[in-house]
Every structure is written in structure tokens, then in C-alpha cells.
Design a protein around this motif. Structure first.
Motif, PDB file in Angstrom:
ATOM      1  N   ASP A  73      41.283  67.231  -5.960  1.00  0.00           N
ATOM      2  CA  ASP A  73      39.975  66.975  -5.360  1.00  0.00           C
ATOM      3  C   ASP A  73      40.115  66.331  -3.986  1.00  0.00           C
ATOM      4  OD1 ASP A  73      37.959  67.571  -7.636  1.00  0.00           O
ATOM      5  OD2 ASP A  73      39.513  66.377  -8.599  1.00  0.00           O
ATOM      6  N   GLY A  74      41.302  65.823  -3.712  1.00  0.00           N
ATOM      7  CA  GLY A  74      41.535  65.214  -2.416  1.00  0.00           C
ATOM      8  C   GLY A  74      43.003  64.964  -2.175  1.00  0.00           C
ATOM      9  N   ILE A  75      43.344  64.793  -0.901  1.00  0.00           N
ATOM     10  CA  ILE A  75      44.722  64.509  -0.522  1.00  0.00           C
ATOM     11  C   ILE A  75      44.730  63.597   0.687  1.00  0.00           C
ATOM     12  CG2 ILE A  75      44.930  66.566   0.960  1.00  0.00           C
ATOM     13  CD1 ILE A  75      47.881  66.750  -0.109  1.00  0.00           C
ATOM     14  N   ALA A  76      45.627  62.628   0.675  1.00  0.00           N
ATOM     15  CA  ALA A  76      45.812  61.747   1.827  1.00  0.00           C
ATOM     16  C   ALA A  76      46.993  62.273   2.638  1.00  0.00           C
ATOM     17  CB  ALA A  76      46.070  60.318   1.371  1.00  0.00           C
ATOM     18  N   VAL A  77      46.726  62.611   3.878  1.00  0.00           N
ATOM     19  CA  VAL A  77      47.800  63.031   4.779  1.00  0.00           C
ATOM     20  C   VAL A  77      48.238  61.783   5.537  1.00  0.00           C
ATOM     21  CG1 VAL A  77      48.476  64.549   6.672  1.00  0.00           C
ATOM     22  CG2 VAL A  77      46.856  65.351   4.939  1.00  0.00           C
ATOM     23  N   THR A  78      49.484  61.381   5.330  1.00  0.00           N
ATOM     24  CA  THR A  78      49.973  60.077   5.781  1.00  0.00           C
ATOM     25  C   THR A  78      51.202  60.264   6.663  1.00  0.00           C
ATOM     26  OG1 THR A  78      51.253  59.895   3.725  1.00  0.00           O
ATOM     27  CG2 THR A  78      49.078  58.850   3.759  1.00  0.00           C
ATOM     28  N   ASP A  79      51.018  60.911   7.789  1.00  0.00           N
ATOM     29  CA  ASP A  79      52.158  61.163   8.665  1.00  0.00           C
ATOM     30  C   ASP A  79      52.713  59.874   9.242  1.00  0.00           C
ATOM     31  OD1 ASP A  79      52.507  63.986   8.538  1.00  0.00           O
ATOM     32  OD2 ASP A  79      50.636  64.211   9.638  1.00  0.00           O
ATOM     33  N   HIS A  80      53.955  59.927   9.638  1.00  0.00           N
ATOM     34  CA  HIS A  80      54.627  58.742  10.158  1.00  0.00           C
ATOM     35  C   HIS A  80      54.051  58.338  11.505  1.00  0.00           C
ATOM     36  CE1 HIS A  80      57.671  58.420   7.040  1.00  0.00           C
ATOM     37  NE2 HIS A  80      57.843  59.732   7.107  1.00  0.00           N
ATOM     38  N   ASN A  81      53.447  57.153  11.520  1.00  0.00           N
ATOM     39  CA  ASN A  81      52.992  56.501  12.748  1.00  0.00           C
ATOM     40  C   ASN A  81      51.924  57.267  13.531  1.00  0.00           C
ATOM     41  OD1 ASN A  81      54.981  54.351  12.401  1.00  0.00           O
ATOM     42  ND2 ASN A  81      56.484  55.896  12.976  1.00  0.00           N
ATOM     43  N   ASN A  82      51.172  58.129  12.853  1.00  0.00           N
ATOM     44  CA  ASN A  82      50.046  58.790  13.522  1.00  0.00           C
ATOM     45  C   ASN A  82      49.096  59.396  12.486  1.00  0.00           C
ATOM     46  OD1 ASN A  82      50.196  62.027  13.543  1.00  0.00           O
ATOM     47  ND2 ASN A  82      52.295  61.212  13.526  1.00  0.00           N
ATOM     48  N   ILE A  83      47.859  59.668  12.926  1.00  0.00           N
ATOM     49  CA  ILE A  83      46.852  60.242  12.032  1.00  0.00           C
ATOM     50  C   ILE A  83      46.486  61.681  12.416  1.00  0.00           C
ATOM     51  CG2 ILE A  83      45.886  57.982  11.440  1.00  0.00           C
ATOM     52  CD1 ILE A  83      43.554  58.595  13.378  1.00  0.00           C
ATOM     53  N   LYS A  84      47.283  62.292  13.298  1.00  0.00           N
ATOM     54  CA  LYS A  84      46.957  63.637  13.789  1.00  0.00           C
ATOM     55  C   LYS A  84      46.909  64.664  12.666  1.00  0.00           C
ATOM     56  CE  LYS A  84      49.130  62.789  18.286  1.00  0.00           C
ATOM     57  NZ  LYS A  84      50.273  63.158  19.167  1.00  0.00           N
ATOM     58  N   GLY A  85      47.882  64.602  11.774  1.00  0.00           N
ATOM     59  CA  GLY A  85      47.936  65.589  10.692  1.00  0.00           C
ATOM     60  C   GLY A  85      46.742  65.515   9.774  1.00  0.00           C
ATOM     61  N   ALA A  86      46.292  64.301   9.486  1.00  0.00           N
ATOM     62  CA  ALA A  86      45.118  64.140   8.619  1.00  0.00           C
ATOM     63  C   ALA A  86      43.872  64.715   9.278  1.00  0.00           C
ATOM     64  CB  ALA A  86      44.918  62.658   8.295  1.00  0.00           C
ATOM     65  N   LEU A  87      43.699  64.435  10.568  1.00  0.00           N
ATOM     66  CA  LEU A  87      42.520  64.936  11.277  1.00  0.00           C
ATOM     67  C   LEU A  87      42.532  66.462  11.344  1.00  0.00           C
ATOM     68  CD1 LEU A  87      42.303  62.332  14.192  1.00  0.00           C
ATOM     69  CD2 LEU A  87      41.045  62.343  12.020  1.00  0.00           C
ATOM     70  N   LYS A  88      43.708  67.046  11.550  1.00  0.00           N
ATOM     71  CA  LYS A  88      43.821  68.502  11.596  1.00  0.00           C
ATOM     72  C   LYS A  88      43.575  69.120  10.220  1.00  0.00           C
ATOM     73  CE  LYS A  88      44.702  70.089  15.715  1.00  0.00           C
ATOM     74  NZ  LYS A  88      43.858  71.159  16.324  1.00  0.00           N
ATOM     75  N   THR A  89      44.127  68.495   9.177  1.00  0.00           N
ATOM     76  CA  THR A  89      43.937  69.026   7.826  1.00  0.00           C
ATOM     77  C   THR A  89      42.463  69.026   7.458  1.00  0.00           C
ATOM     78  OG1 THR A  89      46.111  68.174   7.192  1.00  0.00           O
ATOM     79  CG2 THR A  89      44.630  68.781   5.406  1.00  0.00           C
ATOM     80  N   PRO A 106      57.181  63.564  12.848  1.00  0.00           N
ATOM     81  CA  PRO A 106      58.142  64.178  13.768  1.00  0.00           C
ATOM     82  C   PRO A 106      59.538  64.438  13.213  1.00  0.00           C
ATOM     83  CG  PRO A 106      57.692  61.892  14.394  1.00  0.00           C
ATOM     84  CD  PRO A 106      56.680  62.279  13.350  1.00  0.00           C
ATOM     85  N   LYS A 107      60.010  63.614  12.278  1.00  0.00           N
ATOM     86  CA  LYS A 107      61.370  63.790  11.789  1.00  0.00           C
ATOM     87  C   LYS A 107      61.448  64.609  10.509  1.00  0.00           C
ATOM     88  CE  LYS A 107      63.396  59.615  13.817  1.00  0.00           C
ATOM     89  NZ  LYS A 107      64.131  58.359  13.526  1.00  0.00           N
ATOM     90  N   CYS A 108      60.471  64.424   9.609  1.00  0.00           N
ATOM     91  CA  CYS A 108      60.626  65.026   8.277  1.00  0.00           C
ATOM     92  C   CYS A 108      59.526  66.014   7.910  1.00  0.00           C
ATOM     93  CB  CYS A 108      60.677  63.936   7.216  1.00  0.00           C
ATOM     94  SG  CYS A 108      59.137  62.987   7.081  1.00  0.00           S
ATOM     95  N   GLY A 109      58.441  66.052   8.679  1.00  0.00           N
ATOM     96  CA  GLY A 109      57.312  66.909   8.314  1.00  0.00           C
ATOM     97  C   GLY A 109      57.561  68.364   8.638  1.00  0.00           C
ATOM     98  N   TYR A 110      56.964  69.217   7.840  1.00  0.00           N
ATOM     99  CA  TYR A 110      57.164  70.664   8.001  1.00  0.00           C
ATOM    100  C   TYR A 110      55.861  71.445   7.870  1.00  0.00           C
ATOM    101  CZ  TYR A 110      58.685  75.423   6.809  1.00  0.00           C
ATOM    102  OH  TYR A 110      58.841  76.767   6.766  1.00  0.00           O
ATOM    103  N   MET A 111      54.976  71.018   6.987  1.00  0.00           N
ATOM    104  CA  MET A 111      53.811  71.821   6.623  1.00  0.00           C
ATOM    105  C   MET A 111      52.732  71.840   7.705  1.00  0.00           C
ATOM    106  SD  MET A 111      53.155  71.087   2.575  1.00  0.00           S
ATOM    107  CE  MET A 111      53.195  69.295   2.722  1.00  0.00           C
ATOM    108  N   GLU A 112      52.150  73.003   7.871  1.00  0.00           N
ATOM    109  CA  GLU A 112      50.969  73.144   8.715  1.00  0.00           C
ATOM    110  C   GLU A 112      49.776  72.518   7.987  1.00  0.00           C
ATOM    111  OE1 GLU A 112      50.566  74.353  11.700  1.00  0.00           O
ATOM    112  OE2 GLU A 112      52.568  75.212  12.058  1.00  0.00           O
ATOM    113  N   PRO A 113      48.882  71.844   8.702  1.00  0.00           N
ATOM    114  CA  PRO A 113      47.694  71.272   8.070  1.00  0.00           C
ATOM    115  C   PRO A 113      46.885  72.295   7.268  1.00  0.00           C
ATOM    116  CG  PRO A 113      47.952  70.375  10.256  1.00  0.00           C
ATOM    117  CD  PRO A 113      48.989  71.451  10.127  1.00  0.00           C
ATOM    118  N   LYS A 114      46.806  73.507   7.773  1.00  0.00           N
ATOM    119  CA  LYS A 114      46.078  74.563   7.066  1.00  0.00           C
ATOM    120  C   LYS A 114      46.693  74.837   5.701  1.00  0.00           C
ATOM    121  CE  LYS A 114      44.391  79.311   7.734  1.00  0.00           C
ATOM    122  NZ  LYS A 114      44.362  80.462   8.696  1.00  0.00           N
ATOM    123  N   VAL A 115      48.015  74.802   5.635  1.00  0.00           N
ATOM    124  CA  VAL A 115      48.726  75.033   4.374  1.00  0.00           C
ATOM    125  C   VAL A 115      48.479  73.888   3.400  1.00  0.00           C
ATOM    126  CG1 VAL A 115      51.009  75.223   3.325  1.00  0.00           C
ATOM    127  CG2 VAL A 115      50.488  76.480   5.431  1.00  0.00           C
TER     128      VAL A 115
END
Length: 216
Positions: A34-50, A14-23
């Protein structure tokens, strides 16, 4: 050898993220990951969307960078949100999900969110981030590597990407098809280059804009 960036943020930070999961998914493949960990602050929504946008050649690791009572902890390979804010409680929740608990950017003197692990913490942790591409001072990374080696912890790395030009700037290399096992058995090597200082300015500008919008 497979390459994984183990620390990145989407717009769901919420404070520092900018990128769309698709991007994130698109850039990760373009950078040869080969892989990336999406580690958003205090939630896993971005990882699930990516994960929805990733092709079969890209593994998306569900993660979260959780603020605890002492500083931040990254949980990797999560299946549910982390609800606790207590240092031990967060790590217990990560392990209850069969996840891996990593201290991101430890010993970074410029981040108020940084957790400075002690010898008493080692029994709870799986690893430390030995290279964070957003650390301004290389000493912070060096101190993390030394701490990890001394206490036989996994030493990971990640770009801490907030913007697309940062994705893939740091991470781990392994020839083990099971990344979780590779981390826990320390069958990984880190790679990385520090992100440009201008990215910090962009992040501060983004935070300021969002603060102003919330106040209107």
C-alpha cells in the motif's frame, strides 16, 4: 490491514542504487504494497520522482538515509533535504519537518555505516529498524528489536531494496490510515524475510563498476 516497505533505494542513491523510480512504483503495487518509503542516501530526489509514477492506490513516503557523524539515520515524511551531518543536527532537521527519525540496521557488525544507539540517544529517536532484509545475521535484527522494546521506541522494518526482487521483502503492517501516527504510537507490526545473499554481491559489483567509471 495495510502494508508498507519503509526502506528502499532508487538510482538516486549514488553508490548503491540501481532502480528507476518508475520501476519502484510498479513493483511495489505488484507486490501488494500500500506504500513504500524511498530512502536514498543523503537526498530525497528518488522519493519525489517515484511519487510522480505512483497511482492513487500507492503511497510514496519521502525519506532519506542520512550519514551522520556517528552513522546513518533515516528520516521519513520529509519535505526538504537534510543539510546537517551532525547526529543531533540531522535528527533536529527531521523533526523540524514533522518527520520521523529511525535508526536503520542498528547493531549490524558488517556495516561500517551502522549507528549503534545507546540509552543516551533514546530521547532523540522515534524508532529503530527491527528487521532489515539485507542484514546477513538475524542477531542484528534481534538486538534491534530488543533495544526498541526496552526503550519503548517504534520498531519498523524495510527491505533496504537495491534491486526489484527485494522490494516488499520486509515492512510494517497497520490498520491506521495515518502511517506517521501509527509509527509514533507503535500501532504497527513488522514482517519480513531476508534477501538472498547474491544481492550483496550484485551491490558490490555495482559499486565497483561505478568506482571504475569515475576513475576513467
Amino acid at each position: 490491514m495495510m502494508r508498507f516497505d519503509l526502506h528502499a533505494h532508487s538510482k538516486y542513491s549514488p553508490k548503491c542504487g540501481y532502480m528507476e523510480p518508475k520501476v519502484i512504483a510498479k513493483i511495489a503495487r505488484k507486490k501488494g504494497l500500500d506504500g513504500i518509503a524511498v530512502t536514498d542516501h543523503n537526498n530525497i530526489k528518488g522519493a519525489l520522482k517515484t511519487r510522480e509514477y505512483a497511482d492513487k492506490a500507492l503511497t510514496v513516503i519521502t525519506g532519506s538515509e542520512v550519514m551522520t557523524s556517528r552513522g546513518e539515520i533515516i528520516g521519513l515524511f520529509l519535505s526538504d533535504e537534510i543539510l546537517s551531518t551532525d547526529f543531533i543536527g540531522v535528527i533536529e532537521e527531521i523533526h523540524d519537518q514533522n518527520g520521523v527519525a529511525i535508526v536503520p540496521h542498528p547493531f549490524d557488525t558488517l556495516r561500517r555505516s551502522a549507528l549503534w544507539p545507546t540509552e543516551n540517544d533514546v530521547k532523540y529517536l522515534d524508532g529503530v529498524e527491527g528487521f532489515n532484509a539485507r542484514n546477513v545475521y538475524q542477531k542484528s535484527n534481534t538486538d534491534a528489536i530488543e533495544f526498541g522494546k526496552k526503550h519503548k521506541l517504534a520498531i519498523t522494518a524495510g527491505s533496504d531494496a537495491h534491486f526489484s526482487n527485494e522490494v516488499g521483502n520486509a515492512g510494517v503492517i497497520t490498520d491506521n490510515d495515518d502511517l506517521r501516527e501509527a509509527i509514533l504510537s507503535r500501532q504497527i507490526e513488522i514482517f519480513g524475510k531476508r534477501n538472498g545473499i547474491s544481492n550483496h554481491a550484485f551491490t558490490k559489483g555495482l559499486k565497483l563498476c561505478r568506482k571504475i567509471r569515475r576513475s576513467l
